[in-house]
Design a protein around this motif. Sequence first.
Motif, mmCIF file in Angstrom:
data_model
loop_
_atom_site.group_PDB
_atom_site.id
_atom_site.type_symbol
_atom_site.label_atom_id
_atom_site.label_comp_id
_atom_site.label_asym_id
_atom_site.label_seq_id
_atom_site.Cartn_x
_atom_site.Cartn_y
_atom_site.Cartn_z
ATOM 1 N N ARG A 26 2.977 -13.383 -13.948
ATOM 2 C CA ARG A 26 1.956 -13.993 -14.802
ATOM 3 C C ARG A 26 0.623 -13.254 -14.712
ATOM 4 N N ARG A 27 0.376 -12.652 -13.548
ATOM 5 C CA ARG A 27 -0.860 -11.880 -13.368
ATOM 6 C C ARG A 27 -0.573 -10.768 -12.363
ATOM 7 N N PRO A 28 -0.031 -9.651 -12.823
ATOM 8 C CA PRO A 28 0.444 -8.606 -11.905
ATOM 9 C C PRO A 28 -0.707 -7.920 -11.165
ATOM 10 N N VAL A 29 -0.646 -7.971 -9.847
ATOM 11 C CA VAL A 29 -1.628 -7.289 -8.999
ATOM 12 C C VAL A 29 -0.967 -6.465 -7.904
ATOM 13 N N GLY A 30 0.275 -6.789 -7.548
ATOM 14 C CA GLY A 30 0.946 -6.118 -6.435
ATOM 15 C C GLY A 30 1.981 -5.104 -6.901
ATOM 16 N N LYS A 31 1.962 -3.905 -6.309
ATOM 17 C CA LYS A 31 2.954 -2.873 -6.605
ATOM 18 C C LYS A 31 4.102 -2.980 -5.592
ATOM 19 N N LEU A 32 4.800 -4.105 -5.632
ATOM 20 C CA LEU A 32 5.869 -4.339 -4.664
ATOM 21 C C LEU A 32 7.162 -3.640 -5.052
ATOM 22 N N ASP A 33 7.369 -3.424 -6.330
ATOM 23 C CA ASP A 33 8.587 -2.797 -6.833
ATOM 24 C C ASP A 33 8.331 -1.305 -7.032
ATOM 25 N N ARG A 34 9.306 -0.486 -6.596
ATOM 26 C CA ARG A 34 9.061 0.966 -6.567
ATOM 27 C C ARG A 34 10.288 1.748 -7.025
ATOM 28 N N CYS A 38 9.965 12.528 2.037
ATOM 29 C CA CYS A 38 11.130 13.158 1.405
ATOM 30 C C CYS A 38 11.252 12.862 -0.082
ATOM 31 N N PHE A 39 10.543 11.850 -0.555
ATOM 32 C CA PHE A 39 10.709 11.401 -1.932
ATOM 33 C C PHE A 39 9.362 11.266 -2.633
ATOM 34 N N THR A 40 9.396 11.450 -3.961
ATOM 35 C CA THR A 40 8.198 11.313 -4.797
ATOM 36 C C THR A 40 8.181 9.936 -5.435
ATOM 37 N N LEU A 41 7.032 9.309 -5.405
ATOM 38 C CA LEU A 41 6.866 7.951 -5.905
ATOM 39 C C LEU A 41 6.437 7.963 -7.370
ATOM 40 N N ALA A 42 7.131 7.203 -8.198
ATOM 41 C CA ALA A 42 6.729 7.039 -9.599
ATOM 42 C C ALA A 42 5.578 6.046 -9.673
ATOM 43 N N GLU A 43 4.517 6.401 -10.391
ATOM 44 C CA GLU A 43 3.336 5.550 -10.504
ATOM 45 C C GLU A 43 3.535 4.546 -11.632
ATOM 46 N N THR A 44 4.357 3.538 -11.353
ATOM 47 C CA THR A 44 4.729 2.591 -12.403
ATOM 48 C C THR A 44 3.676 1.517 -12.647
ATOM 49 N N GLY A 45 2.980 1.089 -11.598
ATOM 50 C CA GLY A 45 1.958 0.062 -11.774
ATOM 51 C C GLY A 45 2.347 -1.258 -11.130
ATOM 52 N N PRO A 46 1.429 -2.242 -11.143
ATOM 53 C CA PRO A 46 1.679 -3.540 -10.513
ATOM 54 C C PRO A 46 2.699 -4.378 -11.282
ATOM 55 N N SER A 47 3.595 -5.023 -10.525
ATOM 56 C CA SER A 47 4.674 -5.790 -11.149
ATOM 57 C C SER A 47 4.766 -7.225 -10.635
ATOM 58 N N TRP A 94 0.834 -1.205 0.000
ATOM 59 C CA TRP A 94 0.000 0.000 0.000
ATOM 60 C C TRP A 94 0.869 1.256 0.000
ATOM 61 N N SER A 95 0.626 2.149 -0.948
ATOM 62 C CA SER A 95 1.467 3.343 -1.093
ATOM 63 C C SER A 95 1.256 4.363 0.009
ATOM 64 N N ALA A 96 0.128 4.292 0.714
ATOM 65 C CA ALA A 96 -0.159 5.278 1.754
ATOM 66 C C ALA A 96 0.140 4.753 3.153
ATOM 67 N N ALA A 97 0.890 3.646 3.236
ATOM 68 C CA ALA A 97 1.110 3.034 4.541
ATOM 69 C C ALA A 97 2.561 2.583 4.672
ATOM 70 N N GLY A 98 2.956 2.260 5.903
ATOM 71 C CA GLY A 98 4.234 1.638 6.174
ATOM 72 C C GLY A 98 5.425 2.421 5.680
ATOM 73 N N CYS A 99 6.402 1.699 5.112
ATOM 74 C CA CYS A 99 7.646 2.342 4.699
ATOM 75 C C CYS A 99 7.439 3.325 3.558
ATOM 76 N N LEU A 100 6.430 3.119 2.714
ATOM 77 C CA LEU A 100 6.186 4.058 1.620
ATOM 78 C C LEU A 100 5.699 5.402 2.143
ATOM 79 N N ARG A 101 4.928 5.389 3.201
ATOM 80 C CA ARG A 101 4.530 6.637 3.828
ATOM 81 C C ARG A 101 5.748 7.348 4.416
ATOM 82 N N ASP A 102 6.692 6.572 4.988
ATOM 83 C CA ASP A 102 7.910 7.165 5.541
ATOM 84 C C ASP A 102 8.771 7.752 4.428
#
Length: 230
Positions: free
Chosen positions: A187-195, A174-183, A162-170
């Motif tokens: 075979r069936r990308p659903v999770g945005k684990l890579d940033r 200071c940093f801007t997140l690129a909206e790359t999409g699920p990776s 989740w982009s609004a929680a945990g380490c991504l919120r931290d």
Amino acid sequence: MLKVTSYNMRKAVGTDRRRRPERTLEVLREIDADIVALQEADRRFGRREAVLTPHLLSEHSDYQAVPLSVRAHSMGWHGNVLLVRRDAQILDAEVIHLPALEPRGAVVADLRVGGRAVRVVGMHLDLSGLWRRRQAHAIMAHLDATARPLPTVLMGDLNEWWSAAGCLRDFGRCFTLAETGPSFHARRPVGKLDRIMVSSDVAIGDCGVHDSMAARTASDHLPIWAELRL
């Protein structure tokens, strides 16, 4: 424009359960990035040997690995590797020790690419949300302690859903997140684990997930990429 990519290459073991490092390099050639952050680039046990050997890199790519000289047979640090084009200048490089229950680390390098200096961090964070946040704070503290500020790019497998929680919120303070999409899963990308994240002096242009036939079989993660202006 500077093109960067982050790729959890899963030790070059594809969704077909075959280890084929040449296939990983084929995916990187398709993306054609200036800077690459790899995760799971070394074997996990024993001597933790590099999967992409110097011979493979020289014969099948235009990249050089940022040298860290931590382990004799490894290319990176806890599987984290930074690749840059052969004409890029490596100004400095070091490892970042991260707090963790299992072996985790990050790598950072100051590079000169196309006449412009940039600082790049590659990381692979913990499966535990508590430890991910501790690791994020360790990385940001390391960057804050550097004597010379530079435009900075952070890339890797953050294992954060989740982009609004945990380490991504931290990181987002200071940093801007690129909206790359699920990776994940390839075979069936659903999770945005890579940033990919950038400091305020870096502008994000086009970005996305590289979804090709080779990428869908080379790893269980798809690579993500972004075009940046320093």
